[in-house]
Design a protein around this motif. Sequence first.
Motif, PDB file in Angstrom:
ATOM      1  N   VAL A  70      45.830 -76.028  71.748  1.00 53.72           N
ATOM      2  CA  VAL A  70      45.606 -74.594  71.613  1.00 53.72           C
ATOM      3  C   VAL A  70      44.243 -74.206  72.185  1.00 53.72           C
ATOM      4  CG1 VAL A  70      45.350 -72.720  69.930  1.00 53.72           C
ATOM      5  CG2 VAL A  70      47.044 -74.502  69.548  1.00 53.72           C
ATOM      6  N   GLU A  71      43.268 -75.097  72.014  1.00 58.63           N
ATOM      7  CA  GLU A  71      41.890 -74.772  72.392  1.00 58.63           C
ATOM      8  C   GLU A  71      41.151 -76.042  72.787  1.00 58.63           C
ATOM      9  OE1 GLU A  71      38.209 -73.545  69.606  1.00 58.63           O
ATOM     10  OE2 GLU A  71      39.879 -72.136  69.569  1.00 58.63           O
ATOM     11  N   GLY A  72      40.230 -75.921  73.729  1.00 61.74           N
ATOM     12  CA  GLY A  72      39.380 -77.029  74.138  1.00 61.74           C
ATOM     13  C   GLY A  72      39.960 -77.806  75.297  1.00 61.74           C
ATOM     14  N   THR A  73      39.095 -78.555  75.963  1.00 56.50           N
ATOM     15  CA  THR A  73      39.518 -79.404  77.069  1.00 56.50           C
ATOM     16  C   THR A  73      38.884 -80.773  76.922  1.00 56.50           C
ATOM     17  OG1 THR A  73      37.675 -78.704  78.478  1.00 56.50           O
ATOM     18  CG2 THR A  73      39.724 -77.451  78.680  1.00 56.50           C
ATOM     19  N   GLY A  74      39.502 -81.750  77.560  1.00 55.23           N
ATOM     20  CA  GLY A  74      38.970 -83.102  77.508  1.00 55.23           C
ATOM     21  C   GLY A  74      40.003 -84.102  77.962  1.00 55.23           C
ATOM     22  N   GLN A  75      39.908 -85.303  77.394  1.00 54.12           N
ATOM     23  CA  GLN A  75      40.833 -86.385  77.702  1.00 54.12           C
ATOM     24  C   GLN A  75      41.227 -87.081  76.403  1.00 54.12           C
ATOM     25  OE1 GLN A  75      38.597 -88.979  80.246  1.00 54.12           O
ATOM     26  NE2 GLN A  75      38.831 -87.660  82.027  1.00 54.12           N
ATOM     27  N   MET A  76      42.437 -87.650  76.392  1.00 51.24           N
ATOM     28  CA  MET A  76      42.855 -88.463  75.248  1.00 51.24           C
ATOM     29  C   MET A  76      43.706 -89.619  75.735  1.00 51.24           C
ATOM     30  SD  MET A  76      45.893 -86.407  73.237  1.00 51.24           S
ATOM     31  CE  MET A  76      46.277 -87.753  72.138  1.00 51.24           C
TER      32      MET A  76
ATOM     33  N   SER B 123      44.906 -91.813  70.827  1.00 48.38           N
ATOM     34  CA  SER B 123      43.632 -91.621  70.136  1.00 48.38           C
ATOM     35  C   SER B 123      43.036 -90.284  70.511  1.00 48.38           C
ATOM     36  CB  SER B 123      42.646 -92.744  70.470  1.00 48.38           C
ATOM     37  OG  SER B 123      42.212 -92.640  71.804  1.00 48.38           O
ATOM     38  N   GLY B 124      41.961 -89.993  69.813  1.00 48.11           N
ATOM     39  CA  GLY B 124      41.240 -88.756  69.995  1.00 48.11           C
ATOM     40  C   GLY B 124      40.712 -88.582  71.393  1.00 48.11           C
ATOM     41  N   THR B 125      39.858 -87.631  71.536  1.00 47.16           N
ATOM     42  CA  THR B 125      39.510 -87.138  72.851  1.00 47.16           C
ATOM     43  C   THR B 125      38.065 -87.377  73.232  1.00 47.16           C
ATOM     44  OG1 THR B 125      38.953 -85.024  71.870  1.00 47.16           O
ATOM     45  CG2 THR B 125      41.185 -85.277  72.655  1.00 47.16           C
ATOM     46  N   ILE B 126      37.853 -87.309  74.525  1.00 41.76           N
ATOM     47  CA  ILE B 126      36.526 -87.115  75.066  1.00 41.76           C
ATOM     48  C   ILE B 126      36.484 -85.613  75.350  1.00 41.76           C
ATOM     49  CG2 ILE B 126      34.997 -87.532  77.024  1.00 41.76           C
ATOM     50  CD1 ILE B 126      36.383 -90.264  77.320  1.00 41.76           C
ATOM     51  N   VAL B 127      35.668 -84.893  74.641  1.00 41.96           N
ATOM     52  CA  VAL B 127      35.657 -83.436  74.720  1.00 41.96           C
ATOM     53  C   VAL B 127      34.750 -82.982  75.852  1.00 41.96           C
ATOM     54  CG1 VAL B 127      35.112 -81.317  73.462  1.00 41.96           C
ATOM     55  CG2 VAL B 127      36.100 -83.267  72.243  1.00 41.96           C
ATOM     56  N   THR B 128      35.295 -82.140  76.739  1.00 41.60           N
ATOM     57  CA  THR B 128      34.459 -81.523  77.766  1.00 41.60           C
ATOM     58  C   THR B 128      34.118 -80.088  77.382  1.00 41.60           C
ATOM     59  OG1 THR B 128      36.441 -81.044  79.071  1.00 41.60           O
ATOM     60  CG2 THR B 128      35.178 -82.991  79.674  1.00 41.60           C
ATOM     61  N   SER B 129      35.014 -79.419  76.669  1.00 42.81           N
ATOM     62  CA  SER B 129      34.707 -78.135  76.035  1.00 42.81           C
ATOM     63  C   SER B 129      35.526 -78.075  74.768  1.00 42.81           C
ATOM     64  CB  SER B 129      35.019 -76.962  76.963  1.00 42.81           C
ATOM     65  OG  SER B 129      36.406 -76.759  77.081  1.00 42.81           O
ATOM     66  N   GLY B 130      34.916 -77.671  73.731  1.00 42.59           N
ATOM     67  CA  GLY B 130      35.679 -77.776  72.488  1.00 42.59           C
ATOM     68  C   GLY B 130      35.044 -77.031  71.374  1.00 42.59           C
ATOM     69  N   PRO B 131      35.517 -77.338  70.204  1.00 42.09           N
ATOM     70  CA  PRO B 131      36.317 -78.507  69.821  1.00 42.09           C
ATOM     71  C   PRO B 131      37.771 -78.384  70.295  1.00 42.09           C
ATOM     72  CG  PRO B 131      36.021 -77.091  67.924  1.00 42.09           C
ATOM     73  CD  PRO B 131      35.226 -76.486  69.049  1.00 42.09           C
TER      74      PRO B 131
ATOM     75  N   ASN C 259      48.846 -96.415  77.468  1.00 40.04           N
ATOM     76  CA  ASN C 259      47.771 -97.128  78.162  1.00 40.04           C
ATOM     77  C   ASN C 259      46.990 -96.232  79.114  1.00 40.04           C
ATOM     78  OD1 ASN C 259      48.363 -99.610  76.939  1.00 40.04           O
ATOM     79  ND2 ASN C 259      49.999 -99.993  78.414  1.00 40.04           N
ATOM     80  N   GLU C 260      47.186 -94.930  79.035  1.00 34.49           N
ATOM     81  CA  GLU C 260      46.546 -94.014  79.974  1.00 34.49           C
ATOM     82  C   GLU C 260      45.648 -93.015  79.266  1.00 34.49           C
ATOM     83  OE1 GLU C 260      49.068 -92.160  82.977  1.00 34.49           O
ATOM     84  OE2 GLU C 260      50.716 -93.392  82.218  1.00 34.49           O
ATOM     85  N   ARG C 261      44.527 -92.712  79.893  1.00 36.92           N
ATOM     86  CA  ARG C 261      43.687 -91.618  79.433  1.00 36.92           C
ATOM     87  C   ARG C 261      44.116 -90.404  80.249  1.00 36.92           C
ATOM     88  NH1 ARG C 261      39.674 -90.707  76.183  1.00 36.92           N
ATOM     89  NH2 ARG C 261      39.091 -92.850  75.830  1.00 36.92           N
ATOM     90  N   ARG C 262      44.500 -89.326  79.564  1.00 38.41           N
ATOM     91  CA  ARG C 262      45.058 -88.145  80.228  1.00 38.41           C
ATOM     92  C   ARG C 262      44.212 -86.916  79.962  1.00 38.41           C
ATOM     93  NH1 ARG C 262      50.600 -88.921  81.539  1.00 38.41           N
ATOM     94  NH2 ARG C 262      50.235 -86.995  82.665  1.00 38.41           N
ATOM     95  N   GLU C 263      44.151 -86.019  80.950  1.00 34.93           N
ATOM     96  CA  GLU C 263      43.460 -84.742  80.805  1.00 34.93           C
ATOM     97  C   GLU C 263      44.276 -83.836  79.887  1.00 34.93           C
ATOM     98  OE1 GLU C 263      40.486 -83.758  82.232  1.00 34.93           O
ATOM     99  OE2 GLU C 263      40.278 -85.775  83.061  1.00 34.93           O
ATOM    100  N   ILE C 264      43.582 -83.100  79.023  1.00 31.47           N
ATOM    101  CA  ILE C 264      44.256 -82.121  78.166  1.00 31.47           C
ATOM    102  C   ILE C 264      43.487 -80.803  78.221  1.00 31.47           C
ATOM    103  CG2 ILE C 264      45.307 -83.820  76.630  1.00 31.47           C
ATOM    104  CD1 ILE C 264      43.047 -83.187  74.617  1.00 31.47           C
TER     105      ILE C 264
END
Length: 154
Positions: free
Chosen positions: A96-102, A126-134, A106-111
């Motif tokens: 719904v909100e925020g951008t990053g990767q999760m 697993s959780g994310t690497i947040v680029t804008s968030g939360p 076996n893949e890290r994907r952009e969200i």
Amino acid sequence: MRSLPRILAITAVAFTSGIIASPLLQHALSEAHAASVSTPAIYDLFSMQSTDLPTTSNPEMRSKPLVVTDNATIALQAGNAPKHYHAHADEIQYIVEGTGQMWVGNERREIKPGTLIVIPKGTPHSGTIVTSGPIKAISIKIPPQASDDVVLVN
């Protein structure tokens, strides 16, 4: 006396019909119960801030249950989770909100907002690497996730 065979035939047909209809009716009633929600509700997910969501046992995760039925749950979640999988529940997340990767499998994907993530049971994520968030997501668990259905992955 002619009416006795007729009554027996009608009784046999009614009895057989009841046996056939009973499981179908029980299934229909259980499906109706499972899909029922006790209180109508409208949620403005964009106005709900991460800090408004209740805390969980994971200090990096917040979650608010929105819908709970016998067959599925829907919650609004914000935060991060360690790599894990659910052995018995499929999970669907809608960002719904925020951008990053999760991690998914076996893949890290952009969200980003509008991303739909389908996580079959047994799939590590697993959780994310947040680029804008939360990061805020709608999380659907099918069937409802049992409290012990989180297996941590190293």
